[in-house]
Design a protein around this motif. Structure first.
Motif, PDB file in Angstrom:
ATOM      1  N   THR A   1       0.850  -1.185   0.000  1.00 18.24           N
ATOM      2  CA  THR A   1       0.000   0.000   0.000  1.00 18.24           C
ATOM      3  C   THR A   1       0.887   1.236   0.000  1.00 18.24           C
TER       4      THR A   1
ATOM      5  N   THR B   1       0.715   5.551   0.422  1.00 18.67           N
ATOM      6  CA  THR B   1      -0.090   6.680   0.873  1.00 18.67           C
ATOM      7  C   THR B   1       0.116   7.852  -0.078  1.00 18.67           C
TER       8      THR B   1
ATOM      9  N   ASN C   1      -1.108  11.717  -1.221  1.00 18.06           N
ATOM     10  CA  ASN C   1      -1.764  12.944  -0.748  1.00 18.06           C
ATOM     11  C   ASN C   1      -1.657  14.012  -1.824  1.00 18.06           C
TER      12      ASN C   1
ATOM     13  N   ASP D   1      -5.075   5.807  -0.706  1.00 20.90           N
ATOM     14  CA  ASP D   1      -4.076   4.790  -0.409  1.00 20.90           C
ATOM     15  C   ASP D   1      -4.194   3.737  -1.491  1.00 20.90           C
TER      16      ASP D   1
END
Length: 188
Positions: A46, A48, A50, A56
């Motif tokens: 996974t 992350t 932004n 995700d």
């Protein structure tokens, strides 16, 4: 053509220096007990994301690796992995692709007849492409897990790896990658 800024070039030089130091350690260890291995694996990853895209991403990475185990306690591994994830936010479709080139050092701790714990550090580069925007960036982190020796030649790792990233391109940031992985290695 990929163009790197000064900070990225410094990070690439750091990776090259670490690789050279690892190579010299291996060359100096020739008098030691050295076992070479190659392997492959997969797992769950996974990332992350932004910025303009907040998501995700996750996927099943393909992992190829090769390395050495020195005196049954020190392991240096070069790893290539590939992961992709396709997702939609609202009406917009996206695709995240990640190519990773990593060098890792692990300290191996025996816990049972055929089982060892490992923990170590990793540095390298990730080439991420999100929503058509690509960037090659420095990544660093660590890993821990178990190694099980099936027989004289085959072993498996079950591990967890956390990597920080510097990806920032056109309003999209990738903060970190996390992997749970399983490998099958062949020792020469």
């Amino acid at each position: 053509m990929i163009v790197f800024d000064e900070v990225t070039m410094m990070k690439i030089n750091t990776i090259l220096a670490a690789t050279l130091c690892s190579s010299l350690m291996v060359a100096n260890a020739q008098a030691a007990d050295v076992d070479y291995f190659i392997g492959a694996g997969t797992g769950y990853q996974t990332d992350t994301i932004n910025g303009d895209v907040i998501k995700d991403t996750d996927g099943l990475p393909i992992i190829l690796r090769a390395g050495v185990v020195i005196n049954e306690q020190h392991r240096v591994t070069g790893t290539f992995s590939y992961m992709e994830d396709k997702f939609s936010i609202g009406e917009q479709d996206y695709k995240h692709e990640q190519y990773s080139w990593l060098v890792s050092y692990d300290y191996l701790i025996p816990v049972a007849k055929n089982t060892q714990l490992f923990m170590g550090v990793t540095a390298g580069g990730n080439d991420n492409k999100v929503a058509g925007k690509a960037s090659a960036d420095f990544t660093w982190g660590g890993q821990a897990g178990f190694t099980y020796q099936w027989n004289e030649h085959f072993s498996s790792d079950l591990g967890y790896r956390y990597l920080e990233q510097d990806y920032s391109k056109n309003g999209v940031d990738i903060d970190n990658s996390q992997q749970v992985y399983l490998t099958l290695d062949y020792k020469f």
